[in-house]
Design a protein around this motif. Structure first.
Motif, PDB file in Angstrom:
ATOM      1  N   ASN A 147      23.552  86.522  66.055  1.00  0.00           N
ATOM      2  CA  ASN A 147      22.132  85.936  65.298  1.00  0.00           C
ATOM      3  C   ASN A 147      21.756  85.058  66.226  1.00  0.00           C
ATOM      4  N   LYS A 152      14.766  84.289  60.860  1.00  0.00           N
ATOM      5  CA  LYS A 152      15.762  85.223  59.980  1.00  0.00           C
ATOM      6  C   LYS A 152      17.168  85.222  60.754  1.00  0.00           C
ATOM      7  N   THR A 188      25.961  81.580  57.210  1.00  0.00           N
ATOM      8  CA  THR A 188      27.182  82.147  57.337  1.00  0.00           C
ATOM      9  C   THR A 188      28.339  81.050  57.874  1.00  0.00           C
ATOM     10  N   SER A 219      20.686  83.525  59.333  1.00  0.00           N
ATOM     11  CA  SER A 219      21.910  84.510  58.938  1.00  0.00           C
ATOM     12  C   SER A 219      23.075  83.590  59.627  1.00  0.00           C
ATOM     13  N   THR A 237      26.245  90.524  61.239  1.00  0.00           N
ATOM     14  CA  THR A 237      26.393  89.463  60.651  1.00  0.00           C
ATOM     15  C   THR A 237      27.305  88.299  61.544  1.00  0.00           C
ATOM     16  N   THR A 280      21.231  91.144  54.204  1.00  0.00           N
ATOM     17  CA  THR A 280      19.642  91.453  53.879  1.00  0.00           C
ATOM     18  C   THR A 280      19.596  92.278  52.451  1.00  0.00           C
ATOM     19  N   TRP A 303      26.816  86.374  53.651  1.00  0.00           N
ATOM     20  CA  TRP A 303      25.602  85.455  53.739  1.00  0.00           C
ATOM     21  C   TRP A 303      24.354  86.018  54.751  1.00  0.00           C
ATOM     22  N   GLY A 304      24.757  86.843  55.686  1.00  0.00           N
ATOM     23  CA  GLY A 304      23.668  87.409  56.424  1.00  0.00           C
ATOM     24  C   GLY A 304      23.315  88.785  56.002  1.00  0.00           C
TER      25      GLY A 304
END
Length: 640
Positions: free
Chosen positions: A239, A368, A376, A372, A234, A525, A522-523
């Motif tokens: 990311n 995706k 975030t 993320s 995350t 899944t 937030w990230g």
């Protein structure tokens, strides 16, 4: 009976770390526990008073003296149910070697408070260690819970195996690899003096391919990269890096450019392959791996990231073995049955179609990672409508490509569509059409875990929501209108939630409802999966809307705390920097619940005291009936 905040009704667990020096004989046993019916909980509690004896018979396999390492955890409670936080530690037991491999039984007594410095494991001193029926089962039938845990782990490893095998199969039909199959098998059969020798060489070649990929996994594990990737899953920069990497790989698959490893690496491996023998065959396999990197690299990279961020070291080894096996199998099978080579489809334009198809998928999933990072950091650049629109454009363009309406640099002219290509075009077109209603608020359950949350949007609820960003006044109760208080925000499934624990606790006291702690990210899944597939179900959504006050604590929230609240705090004996809001909630979760995984759910009274139902996780409560049962048990205890 309600246990104090931090208490989780923790069952005692003792685990001997496996070693080649000994093996377990039979099951671990324990002294008979006490049982007592509790009228408040309406349950029979099972617990130990004073000393508890745990015995495990082992067979000594080492001639030399050795030590057994063990891990243990427990919780100590007073008779009136005031409990200390769960305690976890490890220790060692000294065992004498036995040339005759005789059996011994470990049975030494120790005061439980000294276990962390002890070299024994068998006896523990507890002051009334109470358990609910579920916990009691875990204590008195330890072998069963161990078997269940092993079964779950085994099932997940099989899932990793099949996922990696499928990835290897996809890599196999790429333009860089597929044409190598008949060429390599023919080389072995012509070079070998007998058919048996040709089959032997092909098996060595296939085994070398598998070994190379397992060695790659071992390097990732030994360098600590696997744990680093898991910790960074995350992380903002992680990311953004993988977003850029997948975009580059995707454009390469579409034909914008070729990604090649340095030619000298391939040439050196090729020189070694000319030496012949087992070593020469191994380097032939290495040449294949290096030369085909432009095709297999992106797939292999995705697999490495996916497994290391969700499965750990064992899963990574299993996954890379499966990937290598999928690549190696055709070489071995065609060597045994050379007549099958005649039935292989010829290399041609269809291989480039496969490559382009994967290129579009790479670009789609790249977003995706960008999503993320965006959620975030709360940039609001890639909100739900924008993300869905991008996917509609990507898969819509892919549909046109599969129908032959678009040509890319390495494509051959399309005179007519094959049946396979037509079917793939139909599927991608259907998927594109499936995405479109998502702009108007459709849940899109098939892919919702990969999309930004439904409340992270320009118009929460979809374009058809004329209210825009306004929040409905009907919040925690279906039948009564509730004033929206400060700190309350729109949450998944149209629910209302706080993001600040203290404000949520104050509101819970005001309305006299239990607090539902949602440690999320937030990230994350799996958090999105729970919110979309479990929270939304009848029997669950009503409880969340009407019976609890939700507080969502985002552990990856990057907003900085006021300077006066920033500090370095001891968490589980280690310094922990609390600079952001996410740091604050992470420290709270680790300190109070001894875990750092999300999602993690806890029920509390309006006084901030944990209701004794334990924490709920995605792994153990990932279905609506199980999660509903957990919720209702907590609500029942709260009402009592």
């Amino acid at each position: 009976m309600v246990l104090p905040k931090g208490s989780m009704n923790w069952p005692t667990s003792i685990e001997l770390v496996k070693s080649k020096d000994f093996e377990l004989l039979g099951k671990m046993t324990e002294s008979k526990p006490h049982s007592e019916y509790d009228k408040i909980l309406d349950e029979t509690l099972v617990f130990h008073v004073g000393k508890a004896v745990f015995k495990q018979k082992i067979k000594v396999l080492s001639k030399k003296d050795f030590k057994i390492t063990f891990k243990y955890d427990f919780q100590t409670c007073e008779i009136n149910a005031q409990c200390l936080p769960p305690y976890q530690s490890s220790g060692t037991i000294s065992v004498k070697g036995n040339p005759n491999a005789g059996d011994i039984t470990t049975e030494k007594a120790t005061d439980e408070t000294d276990l962390k410095d002890s070299t024994t494991v068998a006896k523990t001193n507890t002051a009334s260690e109470k358990k609910d029926p579920e916990s009691a089962k875990k204590v008195t039938t330890k072998d069963k819970t161990t078997n269940t845990s092993n079964k779950k782990e085994s099932e997940s490893l099989w899932l990793v195996f099949f996922k990696a095998f499928a990835s290897g199969f996809v890599a196999l039909i790429m333009p860089c690899v597929f044409p190598m199959i008949p060429m390599t098998v023919s080389f072995f059969t012509k070079r070998s003096k007998t058919r048996a020798l040709g089959i032997r060489n092909a098996f060595i070649y296939g085994g070398s391919i598998i070994l190379i990929h397992v060695l790659l996994a071992a390097i990732v594990i030994l360098t600590g990269l696997s744990s680093l990737l898991n910790e960074l899953s995350t992380n903002l920069y992680f990311n953004l890096f993988f977003f850029a990497m997948l975009i580059v790989f995707g454009l390469s698959f579409l034909g914008a450019f070729e990604i090649q490893l340095p030619a000298k690496w391939v040439n050196k491996a090729d020189e070694k392959a000319d030496k012949g023998g087992v070593v020469g065959i191994f380097f032939m396999a290495l040449v294949l791996s290096l030369a085909s990197f432009s095709c297999t690299g992106p797939i292999l990279g995705d697999l490495l990231v996916s497994i290391t961020t969700t499965g750990g070291s064992t899963a990574l080894l299993v996954g890379m073995f499966a990937f290598g096996l999928a690549l190696a199998l055709p070489f071995m099978l065609f060597a045994i049955f050379p007549s099958w080579l005649n039935s292989m489809p010829n290399s041609g334009g269809w291989l480039n179609v496969v490559k382009v198809f994967l290129g579009f998928l790479e670009i789609a999933f790249a977003f995706k990672f960008l999503s993320s990072a965006d959620t975030t950091m709360q940039w609001h650049l890639l909100e739900r409508e924008v993300f869905i629109s991008i996917w509609i454009a990507i898969f819509g363009t892919l549909s046109l490509y599969m129908l032959g309406k678009i040509r890319l640099p390495h494509d051959s002219p399309v005179e007519k569509l094959s049946v396979g290509r037509t079917m793939m075009a139909t599927l991608t077109l259907a998927f594109t059409m499936y995405l479109i209603p998502g702009l108007w608020g459709a849940p899109l359950n098939l892919v919702n875990a990969y999309l930004p949350p439904d409340f992270y949007a320009e118009t929460p609820g979809g374009l058809s929501n004329t209210g825009g960003n306004t929040i409905s006044a009907t919040s925690l109760n279906d039948s009564t209108e509730t004033e929206i208080v400060e700190g309350m925000e729109k949450a998944p499934q149209g629910l209302m939630a706080f993001k600040d624990y203290d404000k949520a606790l104050a509101y819970a006291k005001k309305v006299n409802k239990p607090l539902f702690l949602d440690f999320t990210g937030w990230g994350c899944t799996n958090c999105r999966r729970m919110e979309n597939s479990v929270w939304s179900q009848p029997g669950v959504i009503e409880h969340l809307r009407n019976d609890v006050v939700i507080v969502s604590l985002y552990v990856d929230e990057r907003t900085e705390l006021p300077k006066k609240e920033q500090k370095i705090k001891k968490v589980n004996g280690q310094d922990f920097s609390i600079v952001t809001i996410g740091n604050k909630w992470t420290a709270k979760q680790i300190e109070e619940y001894k875990t750092s995984s999300q999602p993690y759910y806890v029920l509390q009274t309006p006084d901030g005291v944990d209701i004794p139902v334990g924490g709920a996780t995605y792994q153990d409560h990932g279905s609506a009936p199980v999660f509903q049962k957990w919720l209702e048990k907590g609500l029942k205890l709260y009402k009592k």
